[in-house]
Motif scaffolding. Sequence first.
Motif, short mmCIF file in Angstrom:
data_model
loop_
_atom_site.label_atom_id
_atom_site.label_comp_id
_atom_site.label_asym_id
_atom_site.label_seq_id
_atom_site.Cartn_x
_atom_site.Cartn_y
_atom_site.Cartn_z
N GLY A 194 57.16 49.52 42.08
CA GLY A 194 56.13 49.31 40.98
C GLY A 194 55.02 48.27 40.89
O GLY A 194 55.08 47.45 42.00
N THR A 195 54.06 48.13 40.25
CA THR A 195 53.05 47.56 39.97
C THR A 195 53.34 46.66 38.76
O THR A 195 53.43 47.29 37.81
CB THR A 195 51.89 47.99 40.53
N ASN A 196 52.73 45.37 38.66
CA ASN A 196 52.67 44.48 37.61
C ASN A 196 51.60 44.65 36.69
O ASN A 196 50.58 43.95 37.36
CB ASN A 196 53.30 43.30 37.99
N HIS A 197 51.33 45.42 35.70
CA HIS A 197 49.90 45.45 35.12
C HIS A 197 49.71 44.19 33.99
O HIS A 197 48.66 44.28 33.56
CB HIS A 197 50.09 46.61 34.17
N ARG A 198 50.74 43.40 34.00
CA ARG A 198 50.48 42.35 32.75
C ARG A 198 50.22 41.01 33.43
O ARG A 198 51.13 40.44 34.10
CB ARG A 198 51.78 42.24 31.92
N PRO A 199 49.01 40.43 33.47
CA PRO A 199 48.68 39.25 34.29
C PRO A 199 49.82 37.91 33.70
O PRO A 199 50.03 37.22 34.62
CB PRO A 199 47.19 38.98 33.68
N ALA A 200 50.20 37.98 32.47
CA ALA A 200 50.95 36.89 31.98
C ALA A 200 52.38 36.92 32.78
O ALA A 200 52.88 35.86 32.75
CB ALA A 200 51.21 36.93 30.43
N ALA A 201 52.64 38.18 33.08
CA ALA A 201 54.07 38.07 33.96
C ALA A 201 54.03 38.12 35.20
O ALA A 201 54.96 38.26 35.86
CB ALA A 201 54.62 39.40 33.31
N ARG A 202 52.83 37.89 35.78
CA ARG A 202 52.73 37.74 37.26
C ARG A 202 52.89 36.39 37.93
O ARG A 202 52.18 35.58 37.49
CB ARG A 202 51.23 38.26 37.85
N SER A 203 53.98 36.26 38.50
CA SER A 203 54.41 34.91 39.02
C SER A 203 54.88 34.94 40.55
O SER A 203 55.32 33.92 40.86
CB SER A 203 55.46 34.19 38.16
N ARG A 204 55.08 36.03 40.70
CA ARG A 204 55.53 36.08 42.33
C ARG A 204 55.22 37.19 42.95
O ARG A 204 54.71 38.29 42.54
CB ARG A 204 57.22 36.03 42.16
N GLN A 205 55.42 37.19 44.37
CA GLN A 205 55.19 38.46 45.13
C GLN A 205 55.98 39.77 44.92
O GLN A 205 55.32 41.02 44.84
CB GLN A 205 55.43 38.18 46.69
N ALA A 206 57.24 39.45 44.57
CA ALA A 206 57.91 40.76 44.26
C ALA A 206 59.23 40.45 43.33
O ALA A 206 59.78 39.07 43.63
CB ALA A 206 58.39 41.69 45.48
N CYS A 207 59.92 41.09 42.64
CA CYS A 207 61.13 40.72 41.91
C CYS A 207 61.81 41.80 41.80
O CYS A 207 61.41 43.02 41.65
CB CYS A 207 60.52 39.98 40.31
N LEU A 208 63.04 41.79 41.66
CA LEU A 208 64.11 42.68 41.33
C LEU A 208 64.63 42.60 39.90
O LEU A 208 64.25 41.91 39.21
CB LEU A 208 65.53 42.45 42.19
N SER A 209 65.32 43.78 39.45
CA SER A 209 66.02 44.15 38.34
C SER A 209 67.64 43.73 38.26
O SER A 209 68.11 44.40 39.19
CB SER A 209 65.57 45.38 37.78
N SER A 210 68.26 43.09 37.25
CA SER A 210 69.58 42.80 37.25
C SER A 210 70.37 43.74 36.42
O SER A 210 71.55 43.95 36.66
CB SER A 210 69.89 41.44 36.89
N ALA A 211 69.57 44.84 36.10
CA ALA A 211 70.33 45.89 35.26
C ALA A 211 71.15 46.69 35.95
O ALA A 211 70.94 47.09 37.09
CB ALA A 211 69.18 46.81 34.47
N ALA A 212 72.25 47.05 35.45
CA ALA A 212 73.28 47.96 36.28
C ALA A 212 72.64 49.39 36.05
O ALA A 212 73.03 50.25 36.90
CB ALA A 212 74.59 47.90 35.60
N ALA A 213 71.76 49.81 35.10
CA ALA A 213 71.30 51.05 35.00
C ALA A 213 70.13 50.92 34.23
O ALA A 213 69.97 50.09 33.56
CB ALA A 213 72.20 52.09 34.38
N TRP A 214 69.22 52.01 34.56
CA TRP A 214 68.03 52.13 33.62
C TRP A 214 67.98 53.43 32.73
O TRP A 214 68.34 54.43 33.27
CB TRP A 214 66.64 52.03 34.66
N ARG A 215 67.90 53.32 31.57
CA ARG A 215 68.08 54.49 30.71
C ARG A 215 66.65 55.33 30.34
O ARG A 215 65.61 54.62 30.44
CB ARG A 215 68.61 54.17 29.32
N THR A 216 66.66 56.48 30.41
CA THR A 216 65.65 57.39 29.97
C THR A 216 66.21 58.20 28.94
O THR A 216 67.29 58.19 28.80
CB THR A 216 64.92 57.99 31.23
#
Length: 306
Positions: free
Chosen positions: A80-102
């Motif tokens: 994915g791409t990071n749309h929010r400049p305030a959250a941009r702090s690194r090249q890439a980042c992972l998610s620790s969530a065991a699952a993503w809900r929809t």
Amino acid sequence: RAPLCTYFDSDAAVLAGSLRDAFSRVRPQQEQRRPRRPVGAIVPHGAVVECGAVTAAAYAAMLGGWDPSARRPLCVALLGTNHRPAARSRQACLSSAAAWRTPLGPVRTHSQLRDALLQHFPVDDAAHACEHSIENQLPYLQYAVAARGGDPYRSLRVLPILVESAGDLAEARSAVHALASALRAASRDEDVLVVGTTDYTHAGPAYYERPEYYETQLGMSVTEYVRLKDGPVLHAIESGDPEALFESGQFTSMCGTWSVLVMLCLGPLLGWAPPRLLRYAPSTELLDRGDGNCVGFGCFLIEANQ
């Protein structure tokens, strides 16, 4: 990870209906099985009701040959791409969530593959919590897997990775090697696909590229302008040329340049053919909201070289 439901309906029945409509509008030639094995796709991350038919074309083609009866787990790495400049702090980042809900249910994450990348990329759940580009892919995957007789919860796992500017292509290529190695190892035991997501030129009163320029100075409609601006970018992607994309992408409001650059850099390492454009359309040709705004949406299928 809880869903934002910003770009799709929070009601499961309504969302399923939108997806059904999107997949029903996939042109037959886009879904036919190709001689070469699909390994990934580049897709939009806009609203389902707006770019759904374009996005569905890629998932229909990518998963058209997937057979749930083969009992090989399906893993999809989502860049994915990071749309929010305030959250941009690194090249890439992972998610620790065991699952993503929809609204259609949970999608498990691939914890082993994520753990293999922890020494290269940090976890940043705050960045993932407010970003829609990865979330928007999950309902398409759930729908496509179920349509082929699979159980989206049991058959599918995802690896969410938010990609941000690496500064230059050399840094991007360096980061890609670790990802390629992990994906190669995982593919020994399961079907591994990689999806990068981007939208293209954003023009109109709501965006930076405004009508005062393309209407007044160029004498072009917003649709004509978006097509003109996106042409070089689409050509660079279809050529599999990271340098050309890096150059042309700097002159557009494309929101996902770096996730696509990672896809193009992964190609030679994993034996991929250059991306093949399946469909492109400005949003005004898909759903004209009548507000003068327009976004370019396109999807590519990526196949193995042999």
